[in-house]
Design a protein around this motif. Structure first.
Motif, PDB file in Angstrom:
ATOM      1  N   ILE A   8       0.854  -1.193   0.000  1.00 15.87           N
ATOM      2  CA  ILE A   8       0.000   0.000   0.000  1.00 15.87           C
ATOM      3  C   ILE A   8       0.887   1.240   0.000  1.00 15.87           C
ATOM      4  O   ILE A   8       1.709   1.411   0.907  1.00 15.87           O
ATOM      5  CB  ILE A   8      -0.936   0.015   1.219  1.00 15.87           C
ATOM      6  CG1 ILE A   8      -1.849  -1.217   1.213  1.00 15.87           C
ATOM      7  CG2 ILE A   8      -1.758   1.303   1.251  1.00 15.87           C
ATOM      8  CD1 ILE A   8      -2.625  -1.414   2.505  1.00 15.87           C
ATOM      9  N   LEU A   9       0.761   2.083  -1.009  1.00 16.37           N
ATOM     10  CA  LEU A   9       1.460   3.354  -1.040  1.00 16.37           C
ATOM     11  C   LEU A   9       0.858   4.236   0.052  1.00 16.37           C
ATOM     12  O   LEU A   9      -0.350   4.510   0.029  1.00 16.37           O
ATOM     13  CB  LEU A   9       1.302   4.016  -2.409  1.00 16.37           C
ATOM     14  CG  LEU A   9       1.897   5.408  -2.587  1.00 16.37           C
ATOM     15  CD1 LEU A   9       3.408   5.367  -2.521  1.00 16.37           C
ATOM     16  CD2 LEU A   9       1.434   6.021  -3.907  1.00 16.37           C
ATOM     17  N   THR A  10       1.677   4.671   1.003  1.00 13.71           N
ATOM     18  CA  THR A  10       1.161   5.332   2.201  1.00 13.71           C
ATOM     19  C   THR A  10       1.734   6.729   2.349  1.00 13.71           C
ATOM     20  O   THR A  10       2.939   6.936   2.180  1.00 13.71           O
ATOM     21  CB  THR A  10       1.490   4.507   3.453  1.00 13.71           C
ATOM     22  OG1 THR A  10       1.022   3.166   3.263  1.00 13.71           O
ATOM     23  CG2 THR A  10       0.830   5.102   4.691  1.00 13.71           C
ATOM     24  N   MET A  11       0.864   7.672   2.656  1.00 13.53           N
ATOM     25  CA  MET A  11       1.255   9.051   2.890  1.00 13.53           C
ATOM     26  C   MET A  11       0.872   9.428   4.308  1.00 13.53           C
ATOM     27  O   MET A  11      -0.313   9.376   4.663  1.00 13.53           O
ATOM     28  CB  MET A  11       0.591   9.979   1.879  1.00 13.53           C
ATOM     29  CG  MET A  11       0.852   9.583   0.433  1.00 13.53           C
ATOM     30  SD  MET A  11       0.058  10.700  -0.742  1.00 13.53           S
ATOM     31  CE  MET A  11       0.428   9.857  -2.300  1.00 13.53           C
ATOM     32  N   VAL A  12       1.859   9.763   5.117  1.00 16.99           N
ATOM     33  CA  VAL A  12       1.626  10.189   6.497  1.00 16.99           C
ATOM     34  C   VAL A  12       1.745  11.705   6.527  1.00 16.99           C
ATOM     35  O   VAL A  12       2.818  12.247   6.253  1.00 16.99           O
ATOM     36  CB  VAL A  12       2.623   9.533   7.461  1.00 16.99           C
ATOM     37  CG1 VAL A  12       2.360   9.987   8.894  1.00 16.99           C
ATOM     38  CG2 VAL A  12       2.550   8.009   7.361  1.00 16.99           C
ATOM     39  N   ALA A  13       0.642  12.376   6.842  1.00 19.25           N
ATOM     40  CA  ALA A  13       0.575  13.823   6.675  1.00 19.25           C
ATOM     41  C   ALA A  13       0.586  14.562   8.007  1.00 19.25           C
ATOM     42  O   ALA A  13      -0.081  14.157   8.966  1.00 19.25           O
ATOM     43  CB  ALA A  13      -0.691  14.201   5.902  1.00 19.25           C
ATOM     44  N   ASP A  14       1.321  15.649   8.051  1.00 18.11           N
ATOM     45  CA  ASP A  14       1.184  16.624   9.128  1.00 18.11           C
ATOM     46  C   ASP A  14       0.028  17.562   8.811  1.00 18.11           C
ATOM     47  O   ASP A  14      -0.396  17.698   7.653  1.00 18.11           O
ATOM     48  CB  ASP A  14       2.463  17.462   9.276  1.00 18.11           C
ATOM     49  CG  ASP A  14       3.524  16.810  10.149  1.00 18.11           C
ATOM     50  OD1 ASP A  14       3.163  15.968  10.985  1.00 18.11           O
ATOM     51  OD2 ASP A  14       4.705  17.153   9.983  1.00 18.11           O
ATOM     52  N   TYR A  15      -0.449  18.239   9.844  1.00 12.76           N
ATOM     53  CA  TYR A  15      -1.453  19.289   9.682  1.00 12.76           C
ATOM     54  C   TYR A  15      -1.276  20.256  10.836  1.00 12.76           C
ATOM     55  O   TYR A  15      -0.701  19.924  11.870  1.00 12.76           O
ATOM     56  CB  TYR A  15      -2.868  18.703   9.636  1.00 12.76           C
ATOM     57  CG  TYR A  15      -3.220  17.771  10.789  1.00 12.76           C
ATOM     58  CD1 TYR A  15      -3.873  18.237  11.933  1.00 12.76           C
ATOM     59  CD2 TYR A  15      -2.906  16.409  10.737  1.00 12.76           C
ATOM     60  CE1 TYR A  15      -4.198  17.385  12.990  1.00 12.76           C
ATOM     61  CE2 TYR A  15      -3.225  15.548  11.779  1.00 12.76           C
ATOM     62  CZ  TYR A  15      -3.866  16.045  12.897  1.00 12.76           C
ATOM     63  OH  TYR A  15      -4.188  15.198  13.933  1.00 12.76           O
ATOM     64  N   ARG A  16      -1.745  21.483  10.669  1.00 13.10           N
ATOM     65  CA  ARG A  16      -1.557  22.482  11.711  1.00 13.10           C
ATOM     66  C   ARG A  16      -2.367  22.124  12.958  1.00 13.10           C
ATOM     67  O   ARG A  16      -3.444  21.532  12.862  1.00 13.10           O
ATOM     68  CB  ARG A  16      -1.955  23.859  11.194  1.00 13.10           C
ATOM     69  CG  ARG A  16      -0.967  24.452  10.197  1.00 13.10           C
ATOM     70  CD  ARG A  16      -1.496  25.742   9.605  1.00 13.10           C
ATOM     71  NE  ARG A  16      -2.683  25.487   8.793  1.00 13.10           N
ATOM     72  CZ  ARG A  16      -3.499  26.450   8.354  1.00 13.10           C
ATOM     73  NH1 ARG A  16      -3.262  27.719   8.671  1.00 13.10           N
ATOM     74  NH2 ARG A  16      -4.538  26.142   7.602  1.00 13.10           N
ATOM     75  N   LEU A  17      -1.818  22.506  14.113  1.00 10.11           N
ATOM     76  CA  LEU A  17      -2.368  22.123  15.404  1.00 10.11           C
ATOM     77  C   LEU A  17      -2.677  23.353  16.253  1.00 10.11           C
ATOM     78  O   LEU A  17      -2.156  24.441  16.014  1.00 10.11           O
ATOM     79  CB  LEU A  17      -1.362  21.228  16.151  1.00 10.11           C
ATOM     80  CG  LEU A  17      -0.911  19.955  15.431  1.00 10.11           C
ATOM     81  CD1 LEU A  17       0.247  19.315  16.181  1.00 10.11           C
ATOM     82  CD2 LEU A  17      -2.067  18.977  15.280  1.00 10.11           C
ATOM     83  N   TYR A  18      -3.507  23.151  17.261  1.00  8.97           N
ATOM     84  CA  TYR A  18      -3.738  24.178  18.279  1.00  8.97           C
ATOM     85  C   TYR A  18      -2.479  24.320  19.133  1.00  8.97           C
ATOM     86  O   TYR A  18      -1.838  23.309  19.442  1.00  8.97           O
ATOM     87  CB  TYR A  18      -4.933  23.779  19.154  1.00  8.97           C
ATOM     88  CG  TYR A  18      -5.242  24.772  20.249  1.00  8.97           C
ATOM     89  CD1 TYR A  18      -6.022  25.884  19.975  1.00  8.97           C
ATOM     90  CD2 TYR A  18      -4.734  24.601  21.531  1.00  8.97           C
ATOM     91  CE1 TYR A  18      -6.299  26.812  20.975  1.00  8.97           C
ATOM     92  CE2 TYR A  18      -4.999  25.526  22.527  1.00  8.97           C
ATOM     93  CZ  TYR A  18      -5.787  26.625  22.246  1.00  8.97           C
ATOM     94  OH  TYR A  18      -6.051  27.545  23.233  1.00  8.97           O
ATOM     95  N   PRO A  19      -2.042  25.529  19.492  1.00 11.86           N
ATOM     96  CA  PRO A  19      -2.769  26.798  19.424  1.00 11.86           C
ATOM     97  C   PRO A  19      -2.550  27.611  18.157  1.00 11.86           C
ATOM     98  O   PRO A  19      -3.095  28.715  18.043  1.00 11.86           O
ATOM     99  CB  PRO A  19      -2.229  27.559  20.626  1.00 11.86           C
ATOM    100  CG  PRO A  19      -0.808  27.092  20.730  1.00 11.86           C
ATOM    101  CD  PRO A  19      -0.831  25.647  20.339  1.00 11.86           C
ATOM    102  N   GLU A  20      -1.775  27.086  17.189  1.00 14.22           N
ATOM    103  CA  GLU A  20      -1.611  27.835  15.946  1.00 14.22           C
ATOM    104  C   GLU A  20      -2.945  28.031  15.244  1.00 14.22           C
ATOM    105  O   GLU A  20      -3.229  29.112  14.704  1.00 14.22           O
ATOM    106  CB  GLU A  20      -0.635  27.123  15.006  1.00 14.22           C
ATOM    107  CG  GLU A  20      -0.415  27.861  13.695  1.00 14.22           C
ATOM    108  CD  GLU A  20       0.468  27.105  12.712  1.00 14.22           C
ATOM    109  OE1 GLU A  20       0.654  27.620  11.597  1.00 14.22           O
ATOM    110  OE2 GLU A  20       0.968  26.009  13.063  1.00 14.22           O
ATOM    111  N   VAL A  21      -3.765  26.978  15.228  1.00 16.60           N
ATOM    112  CA  VAL A  21      -5.079  27.053  14.580  1.00 16.60           C
ATOM    113  C   VAL A  21      -6.107  26.353  15.452  1.00 16.60           C
ATOM    114  O   VAL A  21      -5.775  25.589  16.358  1.00 16.60           O
ATOM    115  CB  VAL A  21      -5.058  26.405  13.179  1.00 16.60           C
ATOM    116  CG1 VAL A  21      -4.074  27.118  12.260  1.00 16.60           C
ATOM    117  CG2 VAL A  21      -4.747  24.915  13.265  1.00 16.60           C
ATOM    118  N   ARG A  22      -7.348  26.624  15.154  1.00 14.45           N
ATOM    119  CA  ARG A  22      -8.473  25.907  15.739  1.00 14.45           C
ATOM    120  C   ARG A  22      -9.307  25.298  14.609  1.00 14.45           C
ATOM    121  O   ARG A  22      -8.985  25.463  13.426  1.00 14.45           O
ATOM    122  CB  ARG A  22      -9.344  26.864  16.567  1.00 14.45           C
ATOM    123  CG  ARG A  22      -8.621  27.509  17.744  1.00 14.45           C
ATOM    124  CD  ARG A  22      -9.597  28.300  18.593  1.00 14.45           C
ATOM    125  NE  ARG A  22      -8.928  29.002  19.678  1.00 14.45           N
ATOM    126  CZ  ARG A  22      -9.567  29.576  20.683  1.00 14.45           C
ATOM    127  NH1 ARG A  22     -10.894  29.562  20.747  1.00 14.45           N
ATOM    128  NH2 ARG A  22      -8.880  30.181  21.643  1.00 14.45           N
TER     129      ARG A  22
END
Length: 291
Positions: free
Chosen positions: A99-113
């Motif tokens: 399985i071609l797998t992509m592990v993604a970051d994303y913005r977190l609190y407290p930078e964003v809500r």
């Protein structure tokens, strides 16, 4: 596995099974992950932000006709913590199964809500759909997957068309949704870490995945620990499965007796796979017939 490695693995299992701090044991699981099953490209940008990055795990085995199936994975952490590098063991596990797998970051609190992390997640999935073919994946077999808070992200992309539409895509392009120990109906929020993320007690409308279930949802795999102490499996996993099934959506529902909230994802690591067959079950779902 050598005796020292076995001892470290057992310590990781004890920590995970007991629901202790998860982030240190992931380093153990990463250290024990095979390097022979995949190649990894780290830090591909799916957007301009510092956390809008994805690591791509490509199987070493030959791709099937049409390309490997693709999984975009979002980790948990109450939308306040986590790094894609912490979950290299998940990328390795799925890549080892073709399985071609992509592990993604994303913005977190407290930078964003809320809902900014959903916008990031949708952009990551849109990137995966666009680049799957170039990377050896099958753009017709792209799955969105998450654990805990990451399962919430994945569920919202699969069930609420607002987010992928804003990224120029649609949930109908997804081959499936995989949610592990996810919160899908959690108001009012009890977790103090998550309260400010969703503006407690002034919750925006439309935040709960359960309310977005529809006949158009992709086929779904929903898994949880029977005795999950952090996210109620009956209120969340069972309830979402029941609602989707009532709408005619194909659902694979699995409850695991020996798992905890943490080992639902920890069991993707090689030394903990004996706990529960969640990797086998997810692999079977990905390779199963279209819904």
């Amino acid at each position: 596995m050598t005796l020292p490695k076995l001892g470290v693995a057992l310590l990781a299992a004890i920590a995970l099974a007991g629901g202790l701090v998860f982030w240190a044991p992931t380093q153990v699981l990463n250290a024990l992950a095979s390097s022979n099953t995949h190649t990894v490209s780290q830090g591909a940008s799916y957007g301009p932000g510092e956390r809008q990055l994805v690591d791509v795990y490509r199987p070493r085995r030959a791709a099937p006709r049409g390309g490997w199936p693709v999984v975009v994975f979002f980790y948990g952490g109450s939308w306040t913590r986590g790094e894609r590098a912490d979950f290299a063991f998940v990328g390795e596990a799925l890549a080892s199964r073709g399985i071609l797998t992509m592990v993604a970051d994303y913005r977190l609190y407290p930078e964003v809500r809320y809902p900014e992390f959903l916008k990031d997640s949708a952009t990551a999935v849109a990137w995966a759909l666009t680049h799957a073919d170039r990377l050896g994946g099958n753009p017709q077999r792209v799955f969105v997957m998450g654990h805990s808070a990451g399962a919430y992200n994945a569920a919202m992309l699969a069930l609420d068309p607002r987010w992928l539409k804003a990224a120029g895509r649609s949930p109908r392009e997804l081959a499936g949704f995989i949610g592990l120990a996810g919160p899908y109906d959690f108001l009012p929020i009890e977790n103090p870490d998550a309260k400010p993320v969703f503006f407690h007690p002034d919750y925006p409308p439309g935040t709960q995945p359960l309310e977005h279930a529809s006949r158009g949802a992709p086929r779904s795999f929903l898994g949880a620990a029977t005795s999950d102490k952090l996210v109620n499996p009956q209120r969340n996993t069972q309830a979402l499965a029941t609602k989707l099934q009532s709408l005619g959506v194909p659902v694979t529902l699995k409850f695991y007796e020996r798992a905890s909230h943490m080992t639902m994802i920890g069991a993707f690591g090689a030394p903990l796979r004996w706990l529960v067959p969640v990797l086998d079950d997810v692999t079977a779902f990905v390779n199963g017939p279209p819904g």
